[in-house]
Design a protein around this motif. Sequence first.
Motif, short mmCIF file in Angstrom:
data_model
loop_
_atom_site.label_atom_id
_atom_site.label_comp_id
_atom_site.label_asym_id
_atom_site.label_seq_id
_atom_site.Cartn_x
_atom_site.Cartn_y
_atom_site.Cartn_z
N PHE A 1 0.83 -1.20 0.00
CA PHE A 1 0.00 0.00 0.00
C PHE A 1 0.87 1.26 0.00
O PHE A 1 0.66 2.18 -0.79
CB PHE A 1 -0.92 0.00 1.22
CG PHE A 1 -2.04 0.99 1.14
CD1 PHE A 1 -3.30 0.62 0.69
CD2 PHE A 1 -1.84 2.32 1.50
CE1 PHE A 1 -4.34 1.54 0.60
CE2 PHE A 1 -2.87 3.25 1.42
CZ PHE A 1 -4.12 2.86 0.97
N GLU B 1 1.43 4.28 -2.80
CA GLU B 1 1.23 5.70 -2.49
C GLU B 1 2.43 6.53 -2.95
O GLU B 1 2.28 7.60 -3.54
CB GLU B 1 1.02 5.89 -1.00
CG GLU B 1 -0.36 5.48 -0.51
CD GLU B 1 -0.55 5.83 0.95
OE1 GLU B 1 -1.26 6.81 1.23
OE2 GLU B 1 0.01 5.13 1.81
N PHE C 1 -2.44 5.38 -6.72
CA PHE C 1 -3.87 5.44 -6.49
C PHE C 1 -4.43 6.70 -7.17
O PHE C 1 -4.30 7.80 -6.65
CB PHE C 1 -4.18 5.48 -4.98
CG PHE C 1 -3.76 4.22 -4.26
CD1 PHE C 1 -4.28 3.00 -4.61
CD2 PHE C 1 -2.85 4.28 -3.21
CE1 PHE C 1 -3.90 1.84 -3.95
CE2 PHE C 1 -2.47 3.13 -2.54
CZ PHE C 1 -2.99 1.90 -2.91
N LEU D 1 -10.18 9.26 -3.93
CA LEU D 1 -10.71 8.56 -2.76
C LEU D 1 -9.67 8.63 -1.66
O LEU D 1 -8.47 8.47 -1.93
CB LEU D 1 -11.02 7.11 -3.13
CG LEU D 1 -11.83 6.27 -2.15
CD1 LEU D 1 -13.24 6.82 -2.01
CD2 LEU D 1 -11.88 4.82 -2.62
N ASP D 2 -10.10 8.88 -0.44
CA ASP D 2 -9.19 9.08 0.69
C ASP D 2 -8.34 7.82 0.95
O ASP D 2 -8.87 6.77 1.30
CB ASP D 2 -10.00 9.42 1.93
CG ASP D 2 -9.12 9.77 3.12
OD1 ASP D 2 -7.91 9.94 2.94
OD2 ASP D 2 -9.66 9.86 4.24
N CYS D 3 -7.01 7.95 0.76
CA CYS D 3 -6.11 6.81 0.98
C CYS D 3 -6.04 6.40 2.45
O CYS D 3 -5.88 5.22 2.76
CB CYS D 3 -4.71 7.15 0.46
SG CYS D 3 -4.55 7.06 -1.33
N ASP D 4 -6.16 7.36 3.34
CA ASP D 4 -6.15 7.03 4.76
C ASP D 4 -7.31 6.11 5.11
O ASP D 4 -7.15 5.12 5.84
CB ASP D 4 -6.23 8.30 5.62
CG ASP D 4 -4.97 9.14 5.54
OD1 ASP D 4 -3.91 8.59 5.17
OD2 ASP D 4 -5.03 10.34 5.85
N GLU D 5 -8.47 6.42 4.58
CA GLU D 5 -9.65 5.59 4.83
C GLU D 5 -9.49 4.21 4.21
O GLU D 5 -9.83 3.19 4.82
CB GLU D 5 -10.90 6.28 4.28
CG GLU D 5 -12.19 5.50 4.49
CD GLU D 5 -12.54 5.27 5.96
OE1 GLU D 5 -13.22 4.27 6.26
OE2 GLU D 5 -12.13 6.10 6.82
N SER D 6 -8.95 4.16 2.99
CA SER D 6 -8.71 2.86 2.34
C SER D 6 -7.75 2.01 3.17
O SER D 6 -7.97 0.81 3.35
CB SER D 6 -8.13 3.06 0.94
OG SER D 6 -9.04 3.69 0.09
N PHE D 7 -6.69 2.64 3.68
CA PHE D 7 -5.70 1.91 4.47
C PHE D 7 -6.33 1.40 5.75
O PHE D 7 -6.12 0.23 6.13
CB PHE D 7 -4.50 2.81 4.77
CG PHE D 7 -3.38 2.09 5.46
CD1 PHE D 7 -2.58 1.19 4.78
CD2 PHE D 7 -3.11 2.32 6.81
CE1 PHE D 7 -1.54 0.52 5.40
CE2 PHE D 7 -2.07 1.66 7.45
CZ PHE D 7 -1.29 0.76 6.75
N GLN E 1 -9.43 0.67 6.35
CA GLN E 1 -10.33 -0.44 6.05
C GLN E 1 -9.55 -1.71 5.74
O GLN E 1 -9.95 -2.81 6.15
CB GLN E 1 -11.25 -0.06 4.89
CG GLN E 1 -12.29 0.99 5.25
CD GLN E 1 -13.41 1.08 4.23
OE1 GLN E 1 -13.70 0.11 3.52
NE2 GLN E 1 -14.05 2.23 4.16
N LEU E 2 -8.47 -1.57 5.01
CA LEU E 2 -7.64 -2.73 4.67
C LEU E 2 -7.07 -3.39 5.92
O LEU E 2 -7.12 -4.62 6.07
CB LEU E 2 -6.51 -2.28 3.73
CG LEU E 2 -5.55 -3.35 3.22
CD1 LEU E 2 -6.30 -4.44 2.46
CD2 LEU E 2 -4.48 -2.72 2.35
#
Length: 198
Positions: free
Chosen positions: A164, A168, A173, A177-183, A185-186
């Motif tokens: 990830f 970045e 990416f 879409l917010d990468c912090d939120e994706s991270f 969730q992952l």
Amino acid sequence: MKTRTKTQPRKARLDTATVVQAAVELIEAEGLEALSLGRLARELAVQTPSLYNHIDGLPGLQRELALMSTRDLGAAMGNAAIGKSGVEAVLALAEAYRAYVKDHYGLYMTGLRSSGLQTPIDVELQTAQERVVQIALAVVGSFDLHGEAALHAVRGLRSIVHGFATLEVADGFGLPLDCDESFQQLIKMFITGLQQTS
């Protein structure tokens, strides 16, 4: 990658720490591919042979950088996870690992490239690498995972964070879409897997 401002080469009193720090600044500004003894000598305003008084050539410099990277990563992970367990510890460790990769990508890659077979074994570097693993094992151990199951979990967590964060760094990416939120969730998905395994 950070933007490097053009400066005059510096004339410094050389020692190993000065040479290594100059190498760190170079690779963090311009990437690992920019590192060579000739380029480093120009940055320090010395002749290339002068560097050999302080490092064992390019392999020796790469080893010093790998040791610094591994120790720094271990310190970041340890500081993040200390006093925490379970979900909180995994989230904190993952965020610290991700931040280190993003903030020190060139230096991080020197540690990554040193992870293969070392001949002869570099005890100091191996000890630093083992500390990183032990911190991660302690974190997944709070999910009652031990032995091979814990090692598999650590490998999984490392792969997720490394993948990830390096995407970045590479601006991989493209969606807005917010990468912090994706991270987040992952990592939470990974934690769910740990909970189901334990």
